[in-house]
Scaffold this motif. Structure first.
Motif, short mmCIF file in Angstrom:
data_model
loop_
_atom_site.label_atom_id
_atom_site.label_comp_id
_atom_site.label_asym_id
_atom_site.label_seq_id
_atom_site.Cartn_x
_atom_site.Cartn_y
_atom_site.Cartn_z
N VAL A 1 0.85 -1.19 0.00
CA VAL A 1 0.00 0.00 0.00
C VAL A 1 0.88 1.25 0.00
CG1 VAL A 1 -1.96 1.14 1.09
CG2 VAL A 1 -1.64 -1.32 1.37
N ARG A 2 0.61 2.16 -0.91
CA ARG A 2 1.43 3.37 -1.06
C ARG A 2 0.55 4.57 -1.42
NH1 ARG A 2 6.95 1.76 0.07
NH2 ARG A 2 7.10 -0.42 -0.57
N GLU A 3 1.23 5.72 -1.57
CA GLU A 3 0.66 6.92 -2.19
C GLU A 3 -0.63 7.41 -1.51
OE1 GLU A 3 2.09 8.50 -4.91
OE2 GLU A 3 3.73 7.08 -5.05
N PRO A 4 -0.64 7.58 -0.20
CA PRO A 4 -1.89 8.01 0.45
C PRO A 4 -2.20 9.49 0.23
CG PRO A 4 -0.13 7.92 2.06
CD PRO A 4 0.45 7.38 0.77
N ALA A 5 -3.47 9.81 0.25
CA ALA A 5 -3.93 11.20 0.18
C ALA A 5 -5.20 11.31 1.02
CB ALA A 5 -4.21 11.62 -1.26
N TRP A 6 -5.23 12.27 1.93
CA TRP A 6 -6.39 12.45 2.81
C TRP A 6 -7.37 13.41 2.14
CZ3 TRP A 6 -5.39 11.41 8.50
CH2 TRP A 6 -6.60 11.22 9.18
N GLY A 7 -8.62 13.01 2.05
CA GLY A 7 -9.63 13.80 1.39
C GLY A 7 -10.12 14.96 2.24
N PRO A 8 -10.94 15.84 1.65
CA PRO A 8 -11.44 17.02 2.35
C PRO A 8 -12.59 16.68 3.28
CG PRO A 8 -12.37 16.94 0.15
CD PRO A 8 -11.41 15.78 0.25
N LEU A 9 -12.99 17.65 4.07
CA LEU A 9 -14.20 17.49 4.89
C LEU A 9 -15.40 17.31 4.00
CD1 LEU A 9 -13.59 20.33 7.52
CD2 LEU A 9 -13.39 17.87 7.93
N PRO A 10 -16.36 16.47 4.40
CA PRO A 10 -17.56 16.31 3.58
C PRO A 10 -18.35 17.61 3.52
CG PRO A 10 -17.82 15.21 5.70
CD PRO A 10 -16.39 15.63 5.61
N ARG A 11 -18.93 17.87 2.37
CA ARG A 11 -19.74 19.07 2.21
C ARG A 11 -21.08 18.89 2.92
NH1 ARG A 11 -17.68 22.64 -1.74
NH2 ARG A 11 -15.42 22.34 -1.61
N PRO A 12 -21.62 19.97 3.53
CA PRO A 12 -22.93 19.87 4.17
C PRO A 12 -24.01 19.39 3.21
CG PRO A 12 -21.84 21.96 4.72
CD PRO A 12 -21.03 21.31 3.62
N GLN A 13 -24.87 18.52 3.70
CA GLN A 13 -25.95 18.00 2.86
C GLN A 13 -27.06 19.04 2.69
OE1 GLN A 13 -25.74 15.02 1.34
NE2 GLN A 13 -23.66 14.89 2.22
#
Length: 430
Positions: free
Chosen positions: A418-430
């Protein structure tokens, strides 16, 4: 690591090993903890045992992984409503906060969830939360509850409802996968027998940019997660690599060898409007935008060794690079913190390559890890945790470390590289 340092002694450029089939979730092992942790008791919710998924176990695991909470054993006590709480009992156990709640299974398969967060010392309710969700979405509800608790007790935003992306090598197959922040619900976005590297989340979390070698050369693609549709946004002559999104999601910084050597360019998110940013005789790569979109930090060997530089991309000073790192002869893979006050990167420490963090105002550097080979650090949206790849027994795994270095986690699949991690953004309000 990003492709783009062909003459640098990078220790792990495509170090992919044969592996068994990829599992659907990551195992998590926690090491250490902050000096000051909030003692919190989480009582199993009423009727939770009838559900296929325990909500409270997910909430507890989320909070514990943050390094800021210490779980207090609730055994023998089972209040589910505020009026049922006998506060001295929790004081005697050392709990500072208490989480109680209930679940009700409704006709049609939905589950009504009610939660209360109580301050034990003040004997008051700090927050309440309720929602009705399909039974198959109880983990997502648990992450939202953990986010609420984290925010109320720390004053900072929780990131338990976010997602991460990473690349898994399975035999001769490369898979770009997306999972919840705790590693569950992993799904492959795309799979090929040629390498996939450098995933980068769009600011709204709906798209991933990445580099694929499916056509025997590096090409930058942008893929919409919901529809699986994708487009090549950088497929110029030579190498196309290291995509990074602008904060408004309208542009990407990419590294191209179009004009000789690896230099940083801007391109519109649809692939048009190519504009050159860096002008050097060296290799410029691994760009990361400042939160205000006014500048980038990047790696360059223009001074003789790979170091981190900052360059404005607007205004009169546009194109003028300032060197940021001076400790050691090897500093690469920068990622701006979301508040713009610091950046994380990989620093060579003797024969080790470790995650470090540098304060932009004071230039103070702190090493956060002591492992052998770390790569690709990525900040969580709240800046409190850094996700990165490392090696254990010759196999690539994901790890995370708090930005103060006090708590580390290992997140590893049962098998695979497992390589190359990237953390995603906060979820947008529904």
């Amino acid at each position: 690591m990003q492709i783009g340092f062909p003459k640098f002694p990078l220790y792990v450029l495509f170090l992919w090993l044969a592996a068994a089939p990829v599992q659907a979730a990551l195992d998590i092992e926690i090491f250490g903890g902050g000096a000051t942790q909030i003692p919190i008791a989480i009582v199993p919710f009423a009727h939770e045992e009838k559900l296929g998924q325990s909500i409270t176990s997910v909430v507890g695991a989320d909070l514990q992984r943050s390094g800021l909470f210490k779980l207090v054993d609730p055994r023998g006590l089972a209040p589910h409503e505020p009026m049922e709480v006998v506060y001295p009992e929790w004081v005697s156990r050392g709990a500072g906060a208490l989480v109680i709640g209930s679940t009700i299974t409704l006709p049609g398969g939905n589950v009504a969830v009610r939660v209360g967060l109580l301050d034990v010392a003040k004997q008051v309710q700090l927050a309440s939360y309720s929602e009705t969700v399909p039974a198959g979405q109880l983990r997502a509800a648990a992450h939202r509850i953990a986010d609420l608790i984290y925010e109320k007790l720390t004053g900072d935003v929780g990131v338990f409802s976010t997602r991460i992306a990473y690349v898994v090598k399975e035999g001769k197959k490369y898979a770009l996968q997306v999972a919840d922040a705790d590693g569950f619900n992993a799904q492959s976005v795309i799979e090929y027998t040629e390498p996939i590297i450098s995933p980068a989340w769009s600011p709204d979390g709906t798209q991933l940019a990445y580099v694929s070698f499916e056509n025997k050369k590096p090409v930058v693609y942008v893929q919409t997660l919901a529809t699986r549709t994708r487009k090549a946004v950088a497929n110029f002559k030579g190498s196309n690599s290291a995509p990074a999104w602008s904060p408004d999601g309208k542009k990407l910084a990419v590294v191209l060898s179009l004009m000789g050597g690896s230099q940083i360019f801007l391109v519109n998110a649809d692939g048009g409007g190519l504009q050159r940013l860096s002008q050097s005789s060296g290799i410029d790569t691994e760009p990361s935008f400042s939160p205000d979109g006014q500048s980038i930090i990047f790696t360059s060997d223009r001074g003789g060794s790979p170091q981190i530089y900052r360059m404005p991309i607007t205004g009169r000073a546009s194109g003028t690079a300032e060197r940021l790192t001076f400790e050691g002869s090897y500093n690469v893979s920068p990622d701006y913190s979301r508040d713009g006050r610091s950046f994380t990167f990989i620093h060579r420490n003797g024969d080790r390559f470790n995650v470090a963090i540098q304060d932009l105002a004071t230039r103070q550097v702190q090493l956060l890890t002591d492992s052998k080979f770390d790569e690709s650090p990525s900040f969580a949206p709240n800046g409190r945790i850094i996700l990165y790849a490392t090696e254990v027994k010759g196999r690539g795994i994901l790890s995370a470390v708090t930005s103060d270095g006090k708590t580390r986690q290992q997140l590893s699949t049962q098998a695979g590289d497992v390589r190359e991690p990237a953390w995603g953004p906060l979820p947008r309000p529904q």
